[in-house]
Design a protein around this motif. Structure first.
Motif, short mmCIF file in Angstrom:
data_model
loop_
_atom_site.label_atom_id
_atom_site.label_comp_id
_atom_site.label_asym_id
_atom_site.label_seq_id
_atom_site.Cartn_x
_atom_site.Cartn_y
_atom_site.Cartn_z
N VAL A 65 0.83 -1.20 0.00
CA VAL A 65 0.00 0.00 0.00
C VAL A 65 0.87 1.26 0.00
O VAL A 65 2.01 1.23 0.45
CB VAL A 65 -0.95 0.05 1.22
CG1 VAL A 65 -1.99 -1.05 1.15
CG2 VAL A 65 -0.19 -0.01 2.52
N SER A 66 0.29 2.33 -0.52
CA SER A 66 0.97 3.62 -0.50
C SER A 66 -0.06 4.73 -0.55
O SER A 66 -1.11 4.59 -1.18
CB SER A 66 1.91 3.75 -1.70
OG SER A 66 2.54 5.03 -1.70
N ASN A 67 0.26 5.84 0.11
CA ASN A 67 -0.57 7.04 0.00
C ASN A 67 0.24 8.17 -0.64
O ASN A 67 -0.15 9.33 -0.60
CB ASN A 67 -1.15 7.47 1.34
CG ASN A 67 -0.08 7.90 2.33
OD1 ASN A 67 1.11 7.77 2.09
ND2 ASN A 67 -0.51 8.39 3.48
N SER A 68 1.35 7.82 -1.27
CA SER A 68 2.23 8.80 -1.91
C SER A 68 1.62 9.33 -3.21
O SER A 68 1.30 8.56 -4.11
CB SER A 68 3.59 8.15 -2.21
OG SER A 68 4.32 8.93 -3.13
N SER A 69 1.50 10.64 -3.32
CA SER A 69 0.97 11.23 -4.54
C SER A 69 1.95 11.07 -5.70
O SER A 69 1.53 10.92 -6.85
CB SER A 69 0.64 12.71 -4.32
OG SER A 69 1.82 13.42 -3.96
N PHE A 71 4.06 8.45 -6.12
CA PHE A 71 3.91 7.07 -6.56
C PHE A 71 2.64 6.91 -7.38
O PHE A 71 2.64 6.30 -8.45
CB PHE A 71 3.89 6.11 -5.36
CG PHE A 71 3.72 4.68 -5.75
CD1 PHE A 71 4.80 3.92 -6.13
CD2 PHE A 71 2.45 4.10 -5.77
CE1 PHE A 71 4.63 2.59 -6.53
CE2 PHE A 71 2.28 2.79 -6.15
CZ PHE A 71 3.38 2.04 -6.54
N ARG A 72 1.54 7.47 -6.89
CA ARG A 72 0.25 7.34 -7.58
C ARG A 72 0.32 7.95 -8.98
O ARG A 72 -0.16 7.35 -9.95
CB ARG A 72 -0.86 8.01 -6.75
CG ARG A 72 -2.24 7.82 -7.32
CD ARG A 72 -3.36 8.38 -6.43
NE ARG A 72 -3.21 9.79 -6.17
CZ ARG A 72 -2.83 10.31 -4.99
NH1 ARG A 72 -2.60 9.52 -3.96
NH2 ARG A 72 -2.72 11.62 -4.83
N ALA A 73 0.95 9.11 -9.12
CA ALA A 73 1.05 9.76 -10.43
C ALA A 73 1.84 8.92 -11.41
O ALA A 73 1.44 8.76 -12.58
CB ALA A 73 1.69 11.14 -10.27
N GLU A 74 2.95 8.34 -10.97
CA GLU A 74 3.76 7.49 -11.86
C GLU A 74 3.02 6.21 -12.22
O GLU A 74 3.05 5.76 -13.36
CB GLU A 74 5.11 7.17 -11.23
CG GLU A 74 6.05 8.35 -11.20
CD GLU A 74 6.31 8.94 -12.58
OE1 GLU A 74 6.62 8.18 -13.52
OE2 GLU A 74 6.18 10.16 -12.73
N CYS A 105 7.80 4.67 -8.87
CA CYS A 105 7.90 3.39 -9.54
C CYS A 105 8.18 3.60 -11.02
O CYS A 105 8.01 4.70 -11.54
CB CYS A 105 6.63 2.56 -9.35
SG CYS A 105 5.15 3.30 -10.07
N GLU A 106 8.58 2.51 -11.66
CA GLU A 106 8.79 2.50 -13.10
C GLU A 106 8.43 1.12 -13.60
O GLU A 106 8.33 0.16 -12.81
CB GLU A 106 10.24 2.84 -13.45
CG GLU A 106 11.25 1.84 -12.92
CD GLU A 106 12.70 2.28 -13.10
OE1 GLU A 106 12.94 3.47 -13.31
OE2 GLU A 106 13.58 1.40 -13.01
N LEU A 107 8.24 1.00 -14.89
CA LEU A 107 7.99 -0.31 -15.49
C LEU A 107 9.28 -1.11 -15.44
O LEU A 107 10.34 -0.60 -15.81
CB LEU A 107 7.51 -0.13 -16.93
CG LEU A 107 6.96 -1.36 -17.62
CD1 LEU A 107 5.66 -1.81 -16.96
CD2 LEU A 107 6.72 -1.06 -19.09
N ALA A 108 9.21 -2.34 -14.98
CA ALA A 108 10.42 -3.17 -14.87
C ALA A 108 10.73 -3.82 -16.21
O ALA A 108 9.87 -4.01 -17.04
CB ALA A 108 10.23 -4.24 -13.81
#
Length: 108
Positions: A65-69, A71-74, A105-108
């Motif tokens: 889980v994450s509440n990081s804006s 992270f969410r945008a990426e 995050c990024e696509l692996a």
């Protein structure tokens, strides 16, 4: 009561609702930089306090889980292009100009 904001086109089962909105997941801020997550399900919701939460279940049924804006945008950029299943995310930690560590995050 939580408000599911993604996915909007399907109704979650009771098990999915519980897993994503009640069960404790591992915070992505505690995940090591470079960790890859093979995505099984992604759910975005606003919790009872109006905080936007991203919940990810991986192929091994681990829950993050994450509440990081940031992270969410990426994640939204990746999902817009590739969809929300069959993707593998790589977790990235960066340091802001103010010296704070943040998760993306990024696509692996």
């Amino acid at each position: 009561m939580v408000k599911i904001t993604y996915p909007q086109d399907i109704e979650l089962t009771k098990e999915q609702m519980y897993r994503h909105t009640v069960a404790r997941g591992e915070s992505l801020k505690n995940v090591e930089d470079g960790t890859e997550i093979a995505v099984k399900e992604i759910v975005a919701y606003d919790n009872e306090d109006g905080v936007k939460i991203i919940s990810i279940l991986d192929d091994d049924n681990r829950h993050y889980v994450s509440n990081s804006s940031i992270f969410r945008a990426e994640l939204e950029k990746i999902v817009d292009i590739f969809g929300s299943t069959g993707i593998t995310l790589r977790i990235r930690k960066n340091v802001s100009k103010a010296g704070r560590t943040f998760v993306t995050c990024e696509l692996a």
